[in-house]
Scaffold this motif. Structure first.
Motif, PDB file in Angstrom:
ATOM      1  N   GLN A 140       0.826  -1.206   0.000  1.00 46.20           N
ATOM      2  CA  GLN A 140       0.000   0.000   0.000  1.00 46.20           C
ATOM      3  C   GLN A 140       0.863   1.259   0.000  1.00 46.20           C
ATOM      4  O   GLN A 140       0.544   2.250  -0.674  1.00 46.20           O
ATOM      5  CB  GLN A 140      -0.949  -0.027   1.196  1.00 46.20           C
ATOM      6  N   ARG A 141       1.974   1.223   0.737  1.00 46.86           N
ATOM      7  CA  ARG A 141       2.917   2.350   0.732  1.00 46.86           C
ATOM      8  C   ARG A 141       3.476   2.546  -0.679  1.00 46.86           C
ATOM      9  O   ARG A 141       3.597   3.675  -1.172  1.00 46.86           O
ATOM     10  CB  ARG A 141       4.046   2.055   1.725  1.00 46.86           C
ATOM     11  N   LEU A 142       3.780   1.435  -1.318  1.00 47.64           N
ATOM     12  CA  LEU A 142       4.310   1.470  -2.676  1.00 47.64           C
ATOM     13  C   LEU A 142       3.275   2.024  -3.655  1.00 47.64           C
ATOM     14  O   LEU A 142       3.575   2.912  -4.468  1.00 47.64           O
ATOM     15  CB  LEU A 142       4.722   0.053  -3.082  1.00 47.64           C
ATOM     16  N   ARG A 143       2.057   1.518  -3.590  1.00 49.15           N
ATOM     17  CA  ARG A 143       1.024   1.971  -4.521  1.00 49.15           C
ATOM     18  C   ARG A 143       0.729   3.452  -4.337  1.00 49.15           C
ATOM     19  O   ARG A 143       0.597   4.196  -5.323  1.00 49.15           O
ATOM     20  CB  ARG A 143      -0.259   1.155  -4.319  1.00 49.15           C
ATOM     21  N   ASP A 144       0.625   3.889  -3.088  1.00 45.13           N
ATOM     22  CA  ASP A 144       0.358   5.299  -2.824  1.00 45.13           C
ATOM     23  C   ASP A 144       1.476   6.179  -3.393  1.00 45.13           C
ATOM     24  O   ASP A 144       1.210   7.237  -3.976  1.00 45.13           O
ATOM     25  CB  ASP A 144       0.223   5.538  -1.318  1.00 45.13           C
ATOM     26  N   TYR A 185       1.914   7.739 -11.906  1.00 44.37           N
ATOM     27  CA  TYR A 185       1.826   6.498 -12.675  1.00 44.37           C
ATOM     28  C   TYR A 185       0.381   5.996 -12.727  1.00 44.37           C
ATOM     29  O   TYR A 185      -0.383   6.154 -11.770  1.00 44.37           O
ATOM     30  CB  TYR A 185       2.697   5.413 -12.037  1.00 44.37           C
ATOM     31  N   ALA A 186       0.034   5.373 -13.845  1.00 39.07           N
ATOM     32  CA  ALA A 186      -1.246   4.672 -13.955  1.00 39.07           C
ATOM     33  C   ALA A 186      -1.083   3.306 -13.310  1.00 39.07           C
ATOM     34  O   ALA A 186      -0.154   2.564 -13.640  1.00 39.07           O
ATOM     35  CB  ALA A 186      -1.646   4.530 -15.419  1.00 39.07           C
ATOM     36  N   LEU A 187      -1.979   2.979 -12.390  1.00 39.45           N
ATOM     37  CA  LEU A 187      -1.893   1.733 -11.621  1.00 39.45           C
ATOM     38  C   LEU A 187      -2.858   0.692 -12.187  1.00 39.45           C
ATOM     39  O   LEU A 187      -4.021   0.997 -12.457  1.00 39.45           O
ATOM     40  CB  LEU A 187      -2.233   1.989 -10.159  1.00 39.45           C
ATOM     41  N   PHE A 188      -2.359  -0.540 -12.364  1.00 40.04           N
ATOM     42  CA  PHE A 188      -3.222  -1.665 -12.719  1.00 40.04           C
ATOM     43  C   PHE A 188      -3.760  -2.329 -11.453  1.00 40.04           C
ATOM     44  O   PHE A 188      -4.807  -2.966 -11.477  1.00 40.04           O
ATOM     45  CB  PHE A 188      -2.442  -2.663 -13.575  1.00 40.04           C
ATOM     46  N   TYR A 218       2.074  -1.472 -12.209  1.00 43.86           N
ATOM     47  CA  TYR A 218       1.799  -0.157 -12.787  1.00 43.86           C
ATOM     48  C   TYR A 218       2.302  -0.121 -14.226  1.00 43.86           C
ATOM     49  O   TYR A 218       3.070  -0.981 -14.673  1.00 43.86           O
ATOM     50  CB  TYR A 218       2.418   0.953 -11.946  1.00 43.86           C
ATOM     51  N   TYR A 219       1.853   0.896 -14.960  1.00 43.00           N
ATOM     52  CA  TYR A 219       2.198   1.029 -16.377  1.00 43.00           C
ATOM     53  C   TYR A 219       3.371   1.996 -16.549  1.00 43.00           C
ATOM     54  O   TYR A 219       3.556   2.928 -15.752  1.00 43.00           O
ATOM     55  CB  TYR A 219       1.003   1.548 -17.168  1.00 43.00           C
ATOM     56  N   PHE A 220       4.148   1.795 -17.599  1.00 42.28           N
ATOM     57  CA  PHE A 220       5.243   2.714 -17.933  1.00 42.28           C
ATOM     58  C   PHE A 220       5.165   3.062 -19.416  1.00 42.28           C
ATOM     59  O   PHE A 220       4.550   2.343 -20.208  1.00 42.28           O
ATOM     60  CB  PHE A 220       6.603   2.093 -17.596  1.00 42.28           C
ATOM     61  N   ASP A 221       5.794   4.170 -19.783  1.00 40.86           N
ATOM     62  CA  ASP A 221       5.791   4.580 -21.192  1.00 40.86           C
ATOM     63  C   ASP A 221       7.196   4.834 -21.728  1.00 40.86           C
ATOM     64  O   ASP A 221       7.380   5.495 -22.740  1.00 40.86           O
ATOM     65  CB  ASP A 221       4.902   5.815 -21.397  1.00 40.86           C
ATOM     66  N   ARG A 222       8.219   4.296 -21.068  1.00 43.92           N
ATOM     67  CA  ARG A 222       9.593   4.409 -21.520  1.00 43.92           C
ATOM     68  C   ARG A 222      10.000   3.183 -22.332  1.00 43.92           C
ATOM     69  O   ARG A 222       9.285   2.175 -22.368  1.00 43.92           O
ATOM     70  CB  ARG A 222      10.546   4.545 -20.329  1.00 43.92           C
ATOM     71  N   ASP A 223      11.180   3.244 -22.907  1.00 40.58           N
ATOM     72  CA  ASP A 223      11.761   2.080 -23.558  1.00 40.58           C
ATOM     73  C   ASP A 223      12.032   1.027 -22.482  1.00 40.58           C
ATOM     74  O   ASP A 223      12.719   1.302 -21.497  1.00 40.58           O
ATOM     75  CB  ASP A 223      13.057   2.497 -24.247  1.00 40.58           C
ATOM     76  N   PRO A 224      11.499  -0.202 -22.644  1.00 39.20           N
ATOM     77  CA  PRO A 224      11.704  -1.231 -21.619  1.00 39.20           C
ATOM     78  C   PRO A 224      13.177  -1.495 -21.316  1.00 39.20           C
ATOM     79  O   PRO A 224      13.533  -1.732 -20.157  1.00 39.20           O
ATOM     80  CB  PRO A 224      11.031  -2.469 -22.221  1.00 39.20           C
ATOM     81  N   ALA A 225      14.030  -1.441 -22.328  1.00 38.02           N
ATOM     82  CA  ALA A 225      15.463  -1.681 -22.118  1.00 38.02           C
ATOM     83  C   ALA A 225      16.058  -0.605 -21.211  1.00 38.02           C
ATOM     84  O   ALA A 225      16.887  -0.897 -20.334  1.00 38.02           O
ATOM     85  CB  ALA A 225      16.198  -1.722 -23.445  1.00 38.02           C
ATOM     86  N   GLU A 226      15.617   0.620 -21.386  1.00 37.41           N
ATOM     87  CA  GLU A 226      16.093   1.729 -20.535  1.00 37.41           C
ATOM     88  C   GLU A 226      15.637   1.519 -19.098  1.00 37.41           C
ATOM     89  O   GLU A 226      16.395   1.740 -18.141  1.00 37.41           O
ATOM     90  CB  GLU A 226      15.544   3.042 -21.087  1.00 37.41           C
ATOM     91  N   LEU A 227      14.397   1.071 -18.965  1.00 34.01           N
ATOM     92  CA  LEU A 227      13.847   0.830 -17.638  1.00 34.01           C
ATOM     93  C   LEU A 227      14.625  -0.279 -16.925  1.00 34.01           C
ATOM     94  O   LEU A 227      15.015  -0.145 -15.756  1.00 34.01           O
ATOM     95  CB  LEU A 227      12.373   0.439 -17.782  1.00 34.01           C
TER      96      LEU A 227
END
Length: 424
Positions: free
Chosen positions: A345-349, A356-359, A371-380
């Protein structure tokens, strides 16, 4: 970032083993239990130990010294007691191998341990090799015919889509999938799908996709009201949250053991409600099915769920599972649940504040956050690797799954949030 296949295989090989649990009556010469977790420090009003090591377990987990491991929904690190027991098992095999009778007796001890974990009886627990095997056995025992239907939900594991998709194509059954609404599936989503031709309703108690935790009893009651059976995949629940198959109305449960129960690979406890044992026919046979040898090469098979243990089990992993279950029992699942759900819950908050958009829905009572990301996965992945943070990055879905365990701390959640903030 996820563990490489090479590291995964090496770790699995090095940890292949087990340990005897407490109460090993009947299992002579059992391996030593190893250390039990100790919880030093001040106890708060919720019964948790406060400080840098809330559950008093970090010293038992070598993974805590390698970086910030937040990936136990993928593969959970094991404590040193399991490692030591693995060594002991292999040393016994090298010097004076444990007899089959002794290993079978110890298997019954571990059977009882898992039964306690889920509030079942020992005679309702068999041992399979993987979570998916349990659902295959149940599905194949139902004699499904064209026009029958199976109901699952969109947050279930991939196995169900493969299994029931195959049965749809080969037997003409109807596969019905309850949709998720912003990461949740409610009873109302199942209700239009269940009818008199429904043979099985199947859910993951806790979803691997986003940690959503089903309210189980209403789904069970819905299935049973229409004459259907209720199955659950518990691999993301057992050892993380308190489970009670009686209260939940579960008919069948299967659970691999390399995640939250701190075991190894190749052994999966399989719960079958006692009243249904005769309905699940055996599809394979072997010497370990035999309860009694009769004249003229005839045999009486076990009447309990032990009838599913048809051949030689991966006994090293059974011992390892005993060690993991003993450890979880000593710490206490209610304490583990309170601690890890609070971390999640601490993490999600924190992720929500970062935009971030949370699933994972708000208020989810599990220790998995996606959660969702919009970066290059390799960079992440590179950024997580540089920060020594281990999580699951799902390239195709553009999601990150984070899963704190009993050994993680608030500081590690805050460290992760520092990294995620730079990547927002």
């Amino acid at each position: 970032m996820t563990v490489s296949r090479r590291t995964f295989v090496a770790t699995a090989a090095s940890l292949a083993a087990g340990v005897a649990a407490s109460g090993t009556a009947g299992a002579t010469g059992a391996l030593p239990t190893g250390s039990s977790p100790v919880a030093p420090g001040t106890i708060d009003t919720a019964g948790n130990t406060v400080g840098d090591d809330p559950l008093g377990v970090r010293g038992d987990f070598p993974a805590t010294r390698e970086g910030n491991y937040l990936n136990s929904a993928y593969i959970a690190p094991v404590p040193t007691a399991v490692v030591a027991a693995g060594r002991d098992f292999l040393e016994r095999k090298a010097t004076n191998p444990i007899s089959l009778g002794e290993m079978l007796a110890h298997t019954d001890v571990v059977r009882g341990q898992f039964a306690r974990l889920v509030n079942a009886s020992s005679d309702e627990i068999g041992f399979l090799f993987a979570t998916s095997e349990g659902e295959n056995i149940v599905a194949n025992a139902l004699d499904l015919k064209a026009g029958d239907n199976i109901v699952i939900d969109a947050l279930h594991y991939e196995t169900e889509f493969v299994l029931y998709g195959h049965l749809r194509d080969t037997r003409g059954i109807d596969l019905r999938i309850a949709p998720h609404r912003n990461g949740t599936v409610a009873l109302r989503d199942f209700e239009p799908l269940v009818d008199r031709r429904t043979r099985l309703v199947s859910v993951a108690w806790v979803s691997h996709a986003n940690g959503f935790r089903h309210d189980m009893r209403p789904i069970a009651d819905l299935a049973h009201a229409h004459g259907a059976l209720f199955y659950t995949d518990a691999i993301q629940a057992a050892g993380m949250i308190s489970l009670d198959v009686r209260a939940a109305g579960v008919d069948f449960l299967c659970c691999g053991t390399y995640k939250w129960v701190l075991g190894g690979f190749g052994v999966a406890p399989f719960f079958v409600r006692r009243e249904l044992l005769d309905r699940i026919r055996l599809d394979r046979f072997g010497a370990l099915h035999v309860a009694k040898e009769l004249p003229d090469n005839r045999f009486e098979l076990h009447a309990t769920a032990k009838r599913f243990d048809y051949a030689t089990l991966p006994f090293a992993e059974v011992y390892q599972l005993g060690a993991g279950l003993h450890y979880v029992e000593q710490v206490g699942v209610p304490r583990i649940e309170r601690h890890t759900v609070a971390l999640a819950q601490r993490l999600r908050d924190g992720l929500a504040r970062q935009g971030y958009a949370l699933f994972t829905p708000e208020g989810t009572q599990s220790s998995i956050v996606t959660y969702y990301f919009d970066r290059d996965p390799a960079e992440l992945k590179a950024a997580f690797a540089a920060a020594k943070v281990s999580v699951s990055v799902r390239d195709a879905k553009r999601q990150v799954r984070v899963s704190p365990a009993l050994f993680n701390t608030q500081d590690e959640i805050d460290h992760f949030l520092e990294v995620s903030k730079r990547l927002a």
